[in-house]
Enzyme design. Structure first.
Site, PDB file in Angstrom:
ATOM      1  CG  ASN A  91      12.281   3.197   7.969  1.00 38.23           C
ATOM      2  OD1 ASN A  91      11.381   2.374   7.952  1.00 38.23           O
ATOM      3  ND2 ASN A  91      12.687   3.811   9.068  1.00 38.23           N
ATOM      4  CB  SER A 136      16.724   2.616   7.584  1.00 39.54           C
ATOM      5  OG  SER A 136      15.628   2.675   8.463  1.00 39.54           O
ATOM      6  CD  GLU A 138      11.964   1.189  13.047  1.00 35.30           C
ATOM      7  OE1 GLU A 138      12.088  -0.044  13.164  1.00 35.30           O
ATOM      8  OE2 GLU A 138      11.347   1.888  13.852  1.00 35.30           O
ATOM      9  CG  HIS A 157       8.058   2.817   9.300  1.00 40.41           C
ATOM     10  ND1 HIS A 157       6.871   2.868   9.997  1.00 40.41           N
ATOM     11  CD2 HIS A 157       8.994   3.308  10.135  1.00 40.41           C
ATOM     12  CE1 HIS A 157       7.095   3.350  11.199  1.00 40.41           C
ATOM     13  NE2 HIS A 157       8.375   3.642  11.313  1.00 40.41           N
ATOM     14  CG  HIS A 159       6.863   8.176  12.482  1.00 40.71           C
ATOM     15  ND1 HIS A 159       7.907   8.587  13.278  1.00 40.71           N
ATOM     16  CD2 HIS A 159       7.031   6.838  12.303  1.00 40.71           C
ATOM     17  CE1 HIS A 159       8.677   7.540  13.555  1.00 40.71           C
ATOM     18  NE2 HIS A 159       8.168   6.474  12.966  1.00 40.71           N
TER      19      HIS A 159
HETATM   20 ZN    ZN Z   1       9.245   4.625  12.904  1.00 45.41          ZN
END
Ligand code: ZN
Length: 277
Positions: A91, A136, A138, A157, A159
């Site tokens: 996000n 989102s 998050e 953020h 991954h």
């Molecule tokens: Zn995540």
């Protein structure tokens, strides 16, 4: 056939439909008008034209916070193309001039985003925009960063796979290995203790680290960067991922060798001179 305007705006209202809803409505109208076989052939061209109009045409003037929305779209396309946001993960947010926050919606691939898909929230997490998408999941870690640090204007953020490998191994990134990474990311990139994604626990675990760090590994989860603007947060993300990749590669050759003590002193002096200019 209806004008594009009719697809973009809801009947009896000045509210814009989402980009995805507009494309679906146009696709359906093309199929009704020309038949399914022809529609299948021409839809990629029609869709590209519609998306072009939505992104760049006069209609964009009605999108609130268009400039910031475009910045997020660009960041999402860069990070998505790099493979840092598998599926709909990750996000991106920016702090707006009025103190509220524009953030990516839940459940969408970042590579597919349009400026009007973003969700606007206040620092308490109340949704202020009226679009069709959910915020989102998050959002809490983003808002915690903005609440804790007035200088932060953007949060990313991801991954990213190599950095997430360190997060999975509970190993901080020792960034005294590469000079450029040291310059951009500051001290060691710490591992924030695990909190389940989308929970207040994760946001509160972040608090002790926010004062001294701008780049974090989220234990068994991923990577997060915060910065004065979105471009910087994106570059920090790329740099942290590059650093993680190089460290993993170096370990295959017997282990990375940290910058020598004297090199760190020289880097500090170069950085101090740069800040004075
Ligand atoms: Zn995540």
């Amino acid at each position: 056939m209806a004008y594009l305007h009719d697809f973009i705006y809801n009947e009896n209202s000045n509210c814009r439909r989402s980009s995805e809803a507009v494309v679906k409505a146009v696709a359906s109208a093309v199929a009704n008008q020309f038949g399914t076989d022809l529609a299948v052939k021409i839809l990629p061209t029609v869709t590209a034209a519609v998306v072009g109009v939505l992104d760049n045409g006069d209609y964009s003037a009605s999108v609130p916070f268009l400039k910031e929305g475009r910045e997020i779209v660009r960041a999402g396309r860069i990070l998505g193309a790099l493979g840092y946001m598998a599926g709909a993960s990750g996000n991106i947010s920016v702090r707006l001039d009025d103190g509220t926050v524009l953030i990516t919606p839940s459940g969408m691939r970042k590579i597919d985003l349009h400026p009007d898909d973003m969700v606007r929230v206040d620092l308490a997490g109340n949704v202020l925009s009226e679009g069709p998408y959910k915020v989102s999941s998050e959002y809490m870690i983003h808002l915690q960063a903005y609440r804790s640090r007035n200088d932060v204007r953007a949060v990313v953020h991801t991954h990213a796979p190599y950095a997430t490998t360190f997060a999975a191994a509970h190993m901080p990134l020792d960034n005294t290995v590469l000079a450029e990474a040291w310059n951009m990311l500051g001290g060691t990139i710490p591992v924030v203790p695990f909190g389940a994604p989308s929970t207040p626990e994760l946001a509160s675990n972040l608090i002790p680290f926010l004062k001294d760090h701008s780049c974090f590994l989220l234990e068994n989860h991923g990577l997060m960067t915060i910065a004065k603007d979105l471009e910087t947060a994106v570059q920090m993300t790329e740099t942290a991922e590059f650093l993680a990749k190089i460290q993993i590669n170096a370990r295959a050759l017997g282990g990375e060798k940290p910058l020598r003590g004297d090199s760190i002193r020289i880097l500090r002096e170069v950085q101090a001179k740069r800040c004075q200019k």
